[in-house]
Design an enzyme around this catalytic site. Structure first.
Site, short mmCIF file in Angstrom:
data_model
loop_
_atom_site.label_atom_id
_atom_site.label_comp_id
_atom_site.label_asym_id
_atom_site.label_seq_id
_atom_site.Cartn_x
_atom_site.Cartn_y
_atom_site.Cartn_z
N ARG A 102 0.69 -1.35 -0.66
CA ARG A 102 -0.25 -0.34 0.27
C ARG A 102 0.95 1.20 -0.01
NH1 ARG A 102 -2.07 -3.83 4.16
NH2 ARG A 102 -4.21 -4.50 3.43
N HIS A 113 -2.49 1.85 -6.01
CA HIS A 113 -3.06 0.80 -5.63
C HIS A 113 -3.34 -0.07 -6.81
CE1 HIS A 113 -5.22 -0.71 -1.80
NE2 HIS A 113 -6.07 -0.96 -2.46
N TYR A 138 -9.38 -11.53 -7.07
CA TYR A 138 -8.90 -11.68 -7.86
C TYR A 138 -8.86 -12.43 -8.53
CZ TYR A 138 -6.21 -7.86 -5.29
OH TYR A 138 -5.97 -6.48 -4.99
N LYS A 195 -2.18 -2.32 7.62
CA LYS A 195 -3.22 -1.53 8.85
C LYS A 195 -3.24 -2.35 10.44
CE LYS A 195 -6.18 -0.98 4.29
NZ LYS A 195 -7.99 -1.05 4.21
N HIS A 220 -4.04 -9.36 3.50
CA HIS A 220 -5.53 -9.07 4.24
C HIS A 220 -5.97 -9.82 5.35
CE1 HIS A 220 -5.94 -8.36 -0.21
NE2 HIS A 220 -6.08 -7.27 0.41
N ARG A 235 -0.93 -2.35 -6.27
CA ARG A 235 -1.32 -3.12 -5.30
C ARG A 235 -2.34 -4.76 -6.44
NH1 ARG A 235 -1.62 -4.71 0.07
NH2 ARG A 235 -3.95 -5.34 0.77
#
Length: 378
Positions: free
Chosen positions: A191, A290, A325, A215, A316, A293
């Site tokens: 990110r 992004h 994806y 995150k 994730h 990514r």
């Protein structure tokens, strides 16, 4: 309660809402008491911000987004003569209807509702309220939007242009830095906030990996390819020292943690997210970090990577986020269909090795395996 109000503020409230006569004396109407009571929202929001930063470990930008959503809801229920602590289920339902009437996207409305749920869950745990007004409120139905990714030739062309600029005999420190950033974004699927937060100590060049804080301050190890390692090494040897010398001239005004940041600007300061967005946009005709990514994940799935590995690489928390994806890997889907559908036209024989590869890819997206992986993640 009135200590924070000046005489002028108090008089303006009297003028706005009027006075009531009681035995020849002017007294405040109940409406004014409610208006003054709205000041209870501010300290409550400040306490929640502290909880998100300290106990939940959320990033500053995430905390700001939550704070904005809560203030939007607080302003709405103020118009209904209520405060956050006294909000009822009808207030939340009316708020969602208000968003829908003002053409707010359903995904944005669902995000705001998720923010309210987290807020009132915290209030319940802290015993500040006895009932959660978000209970039995259905989340707005949102269309699933597939992430946009670049084709492999587009990424290759972008990286080759950056490589040519960095390989020039008179290449500048910024050219070396820009190539390293683009290679890192695509090679590791990072990110943009993770890139700007990297320090030189996060790199393990000999091991070919980088330690990333994502995150919620969750750390993960991301492996890097040979090209990305070479680009980073070239930048560390010939590019960053020049930018760091500029920073040393401003050392008195530079924080210690800023001095160790991996990517520096021409002024010797850490790069911002906005600057990296601009870099990628100029390098790929309007793309975003992004998208690189997404491209990293999509191309890995197309080349046979299982979802669990991609999930770990991207950081994730839930594999359902990574599953999207599989919808982008159209070449992979066509290969599976061609090799396994009885009426599909087969091109060549069905080798045992290719069957095993496809079987692994299919196993990664079955419902049973997804449930097992989600339970393992929990």
């Amino acid at each position: 309660m009135f200590n924070d109000f000046s005489v002028a503020d108090f008089d303006s409230l009297l003028t706005r809402y009027g006075k009531q006569k009681a035995g020849g004396c002017d007294v405040l109407s109940p409406t004014i008491i409610e208006v003054v009571d709205f000041t209870r929202n501010l300290p409550l929001l400040n306490d929640y911000q502290t909880y998100l930063r300290v106990e939940k470990g959320l990033r500053p930008l995430t905390c700001e987004a939550y704070d904005g959503d809560l203030k939007t809801f607080a302003e709405f229920i103020e118009g209904r003569h209520s405060v956050l602590l006294n909000a009822a289920q009808q207030d939340v339902a009316a708020f969602l209807e208000h968003l829908r009437n003002h053409a707010i996207d359903s995904r944005s409305a669902a995000r705001k509702l998720s923010c309210l749920r987290g807020f009132y869950k915290w209030l319940l745990l802290d015993r500040r309220i006895h009932h959660d007004p978000t209970v039995n409120i259905e989340s707005p139905k949102a269309w699933k939007v597939l992430p946009k990714s670049l084709a492999e030739p587009e990424v290759t062309e972008m990286l080759e242009r950056a490589g040519m600029a960095a390989s020039h005999p008179q290449a500048t420190a910024t050219a070396l830095r820009d190539r390293a950033i683009l290679e890192l974004l695509y090679a590791g699927g990072l990110r943009v906030s993770e890139v700007t937060g990297l320090s030189t100590s996060d790199l393990a060049m000999d091991a070919g990996r980088v330690q990333v804080r994502g995150k919620g301050d969750k750390e993960r190890i991301v492996p890097l390819g040979r090209t990305a390692i070479e680009s980073l090494d070239d930048y560390l040897r010939h590019g960053r020292p020049h930018l760091a010398r500029i920073s040393s001239a401003r050392r008195a005004n530079v924080a210690r943690q800023d001095a160790t940041r991996l990517f520096l600007s021409l002024r010797g300061m850490p790069l911002t997210r906005q600057w990296i967005w601009h870099l990628v946009k100029m390098a790929t005709s309007g793309a975003s970090p992004h998208q690189l990514r997404h491209s990293c994940a999509t191309h890995m799935v197309e080349h046979g990577a299982d979802l669990r590995s991609v999930q770990i690489l991207l950081g994730h928390a839930d594999i359902s986020t990574t599953q999207v994806y599989t919808h982008l890997a159209l070449g992979r889907l066509k290969e599976v269909h061609r090799m396994h559908h009885p009426r599909a036209a087969r091109l060549g024989g069905k080798s045992e090795e290719s069957s095993e590869v496809v079987a692994v890819g299919l196993h990664a997206v079955t419902p049973d395996s997804n449930r097992a992986l989600i339970e393992e993640e929990k």
